[in-house]
Write a protein that holds these residues in place. Structure first.
Motif, mmCIF file in Angstrom:
data_model
loop_
_atom_site.group_PDB
_atom_site.id
_atom_site.type_symbol
_atom_site.label_atom_id
_atom_site.label_comp_id
_atom_site.label_asym_id
_atom_site.label_seq_id
_atom_site.Cartn_x
_atom_site.Cartn_y
_atom_site.Cartn_z
ATOM 1 N N GLY A 137 -3.664 -1.975 1.051
ATOM 2 C CA GLY A 137 -2.260 -2.254 1.351
ATOM 3 C C GLY A 137 -1.677 -3.245 0.374
ATOM 4 N N GLY A 138 -1.728 -2.887 -0.910
ATOM 5 C CA GLY A 138 -1.106 -3.708 -1.945
ATOM 6 C C GLY A 138 0.138 -2.993 -2.450
ATOM 7 N N ALA A 139 0.502 -3.315 -3.689
ATOM 8 C CA ALA A 139 1.726 -2.768 -4.273
ATOM 9 C C ALA A 139 1.712 -1.232 -4.251
ATOM 10 C CB ALA A 139 1.853 -3.284 -5.708
ATOM 11 N N ALA A 140 0.685 -0.653 -4.839
ATOM 12 C CA ALA A 140 0.639 0.809 -4.945
ATOM 13 C C ALA A 140 0.473 1.461 -3.571
ATOM 14 C CB ALA A 140 -0.516 1.221 -5.868
ATOM 15 N N ALA A 195 -5.954 2.898 -3.434
ATOM 16 C CA ALA A 195 -5.062 1.935 -4.115
ATOM 17 C C ALA A 195 -5.603 0.533 -3.865
ATOM 18 C CB ALA A 195 -3.642 2.081 -3.588
ATOM 19 N N THR A 196 -6.860 0.351 -4.208
ATOM 20 C CA THR A 196 -7.555 -0.901 -3.877
ATOM 21 C C THR A 196 -7.532 -1.915 -5.017
ATOM 22 O OG1 THR A 196 -9.521 0.387 -4.394
ATOM 23 C CG2 THR A 196 -9.128 -0.092 -2.082
ATOM 24 N N GLY A 197 -6.742 -1.664 -6.059
ATOM 25 C CA GLY A 197 -6.698 -2.619 -7.167
ATOM 26 C C GLY A 197 -8.061 -2.718 -7.835
ATOM 27 N N SER A 198 -8.352 -3.917 -8.346
ATOM 28 C CA SER A 198 -9.621 -4.107 -9.063
ATOM 29 C C SER A 198 -10.698 -4.539 -8.078
ATOM 30 C CB SER A 198 -9.444 -5.179 -10.129
ATOM 31 O OG SER A 198 -8.426 -4.794 -10.997
ATOM 32 N N ASN A 199 -11.245 -3.599 -7.346
ATOM 33 C CA ASN A 199 -12.233 -3.951 -6.332
ATOM 34 C C ASN A 199 -13.569 -3.278 -6.633
ATOM 35 O OD1 ASN A 199 -13.722 -3.402 -3.701
ATOM 36 N ND2 ASN A 199 -12.276 -5.002 -3.167
ATOM 37 N N PRO A 200 -14.567 -4.078 -7.053
ATOM 38 C CA PRO A 200 -15.842 -3.508 -7.504
ATOM 39 C C PRO A 200 -16.542 -2.655 -6.434
ATOM 40 C CG PRO A 200 -15.714 -5.851 -8.024
ATOM 41 C CD PRO A 200 -14.521 -5.541 -7.182
ATOM 42 N N PHE A 252 -4.060 -17.205 -16.982
ATOM 43 C CA PHE A 252 -2.608 -17.300 -17.100
ATOM 44 C C PHE A 252 -2.078 -17.146 -15.687
ATOM 45 C CE2 PHE A 252 1.389 -14.769 -17.852
ATOM 46 C CZ PHE A 252 2.146 -15.849 -18.248
ATOM 47 N N LYS A 253 -1.499 -18.193 -15.140
ATOM 48 C CA LYS A 253 -1.238 -18.201 -13.693
ATOM 49 C C LYS A 253 -0.127 -17.264 -13.255
ATOM 50 C CE LYS A 253 -3.513 -22.319 -12.375
ATOM 51 N NZ LYS A 253 -3.687 -22.945 -13.696
ATOM 52 N N GLU A 254 0.809 -16.982 -14.140
ATOM 53 C CA GLU A 254 1.910 -16.116 -13.750
ATOM 54 C C GLU A 254 1.439 -14.708 -13.404
ATOM 55 O OE1 GLU A 254 5.780 -16.448 -14.264
ATOM 56 O OE2 GLU A 254 4.932 -18.226 -13.338
ATOM 57 N N GLU A 255 0.435 -14.245 -14.113
ATOM 58 C CA GLU A 255 0.001 -12.863 -13.957
ATOM 59 C C GLU A 255 -1.332 -12.705 -14.652
ATOM 60 O OE1 GLU A 255 2.945 -10.096 -15.334
ATOM 61 O OE2 GLU A 255 1.579 -8.419 -15.398
ATOM 62 N N PHE A 256 -2.328 -12.165 -13.955
ATOM 63 C CA PHE A 256 -3.546 -11.791 -14.673
ATOM 64 C C PHE A 256 -4.042 -10.479 -14.082
ATOM 65 C CE2 PHE A 256 -6.114 -13.386 -11.186
ATOM 66 C CZ PHE A 256 -5.424 -14.491 -10.731
ATOM 67 N N PHE A 308 -5.349 8.556 -6.759
ATOM 68 C CA PHE A 308 -5.458 7.142 -7.163
ATOM 69 C C PHE A 308 -4.081 6.625 -7.580
ATOM 70 C CE2 PHE A 308 -9.382 9.245 -8.689
ATOM 71 C CZ PHE A 308 -10.319 8.541 -7.944
ATOM 72 N N ALA A 309 -3.860 5.322 -7.393
ATOM 73 C CA ALA A 309 -2.662 4.688 -7.981
ATOM 74 C C ALA A 309 -2.920 3.208 -8.172
ATOM 75 C CB ALA A 309 -1.447 4.897 -7.086
ATOM 76 N N GLY A 310 -2.316 2.662 -9.217
ATOM 77 C CA GLY A 310 -2.392 1.214 -9.470
ATOM 78 C C GLY A 310 -3.597 0.822 -10.294
#
Ligand SMILES: Cc1cc2nc3c(=O)[nH]c(=O)nc-3n(C[C@H](O)[C@H](O)[C@H](O)COP(=O)(O)OP(=O)(O)OC[C@H]3O[C@@H](n4cnc5c(N)ncnc54)[C@H](O)[C@@H]3O)c2cc1C
Length: 405
Positions: free
Chosen positions: A11-14, A164-169, A341-345, A371-373
């Motif tokens: 439940g993130g952006a994508a 849409a789990t982002g960077s999740n190993p 970089f705190k704004e975005e990594f 898949f997305a994101g």
């Protein structure tokens, strides 16, 4: 076993963007989001320093793709179907107005990422999306035509799923079990740690237009450079960190960079310096800042060129003139490590792109798996491009899922 027509994992952006678009396009479908945390959209919340840099004012697909070190080729087709202009319209139609800043980044006019979160939560509710929190997905299996998804305390089944789990190993491991391969994750969008007398005690100084090369590679970039307490940042550095994510990881973030602070050749710089020697012989070099450089940076480069604060232009010998020209046009710095970089990594790495059909964002190996994101091996430089990848993939997958269940 809980049965749904479509299950979105993450439940993130994508995930939210996809769920809302599926439910809106096909109100018959029961759509559920399984989110591991007790709230979703955590990254949206902190994004862009709490303002959420939603997208970027770049409206040509062929230009937009240049911001994606991984995904450039694959996103061209998708951007022709849904890109920045569509994102702006999508949010505007739902009452969220976006504004453009001077550098092209786009934010909600409220300057608050909560506006985006509120929009997603109310749209999800309006279209009957079931958002289930505290549901970390532990396994995904195919039983006949259906997927069976195990979370820590429930079993779900559906015919279509979107990951849409982002960077999740852990999810990448599960996807490998389903036949996919995953490019090894490495950080992207980081700043460079540099300890060097020439940048010591001048944090906050910005050189507006520099060229930076990583010596021993083909990596180079241009743009503003910011001197920080720890080293260097700003677009010229962040672009290198993104386009060089794999190469720089291999070097364990230890390498040499060469900076041209004035974007002129060393010969041209030397000619200017020789002229100055003639035209202002009595002035001190230290006090006569040139080339539109910030004063404090000029001071540092002068002192690094075999001269003192009192050296006058007339006193400069050939070696000193050449040393200053070199500092201005090809100053070498030793990078030793990186900082966030705190704004975005973001993370470079993810499901290999040749295993995905970019007309629909469906797996080429497992039917009805989408898949997305950031779960895909796609990432971008800073500026709103990472979210645009999430919106584009989610929208296109949603359209396909909604029409074919
Ligand atoms: C500090 C920071 C600031 C950023 N700012 C910006 C910005 O301003 N603009 C921009 O374009 N990009 C920005 N980014 C990058 C952007 O946030 C990501 O590219 C984007 O969030 C990716 O979306 P996603 O939906 O793929 O993944 P995510 O937003 O990470 O969502 C994945 C979701 O899946 C859930 N999940 C993971 N594993 C499981 C599991 N096993 N079971 C169930 N749920 C699971 C997670 O809890 C999470 O909610 C920023 C990143 C960071 C870290």
């Amino acid at each position: 076993m809980i049965k749904k027509d479509v299950i979105i994992i993450g439940g993130g952006a994508a995930g939210f963007f996809a769920a809302i678009n599926i439910a809106e396009n096909n109100p018959q479908l029961q759509v559920a989001i399984l989110e591991r945390a007790k709230e979703g959209l955590a990254k949206v919340k902190v994004s862009g320093g709490g303002r959420c840099n939603v997208t970027h004012a770049e409206f040509m697909p062929s230009e937009l793709i240049k911001n994606y070190p991984r995904g450039e080729k694959e996103l061209l087709g998708p951007f022709h179907k849904f890109m920045t202009g569509d994102t702006i319209a999508w949010f505007e139609e739902r009452g969220v107005e976006l504004k453009i800043e001077d550098d092209g980044r786009m934010f909600p006019v409220s300057n608050s990422s909560q506006t985006i979160i509120d929009c997603f939560l109310s749209e999800a509710q309006k279209h009957g999306v079931d958002v289930l929190y505290n549901q970390p997905v532990k396994s995904i299996e195919k039983e006949g035509d259906a997927f069976v998804i195990q979370t820590s305390d429930n079993r779900f089944t559906s015919y279509k799923i979107l990951v849409a789990t982002g960077s999740n190993p852990k999810i990448w491991k599960i996807l490998e079990g389903l036949g996919h391969s995953v490019s090894e994750p490495v950080p992207s969008l980081f700043t460079f740690n540099i300890k060097d007398e020439r940048i010591q005690d001048i944090p906050g100084v910005v050189a507006l237009n520099v060229e930076v090369k990583v010596l021993g590679t083909n990596l180079w970039s241009e743009g503003p450079l910011l001197i920080t307490h720890w080293g260097m940042s700003a677009p010229s550095i962040l672009k290198l960190s993104a386009f060089g994510a794999l190469e720089l990881a291999k070097r364990d973030y230890k390498f040499l960079i060469e900076i041209n602070f004035i974007r002129q050749s060393s010969e041209a710089a030397l000619d200017v310096l020789k002229d100055l020697k003639q035209t202002m012989p009595k002035k001190t070099v230290f006090k006569s800042t040139q080339f539109d450089l910030p004063k404090r940076l000029w001071h540092k480069l002068v002192l690094a060129s075999e001269m003192s604060e009192t050296t006058r232009w007339a006193d400069l010998n050939k070696m000193q003139l050449e040393a200053l020209a070199k500092q201005l046009t090809s100053a070498v710095f030793n990078v030793d490590g990186k900082s966030t970089f705190k704004e975005e990594f973001v993370t470079a790495g993810g499901v290999n792109l040749k295993e995905v059909n970019f007309k629909t964002f469906e797996s080429k190996y497992v039917e009805n798996l989408y898949f997305a994101g950031e779960v895909l091996n796609i990432d971008a430089v800073t500026g709103g491009f990472n979210f645009q990848n999430a919106w584009t993939g989610a929208f296109i997958a949603a359209r396909d899922i909604a029409k074919s269940v």
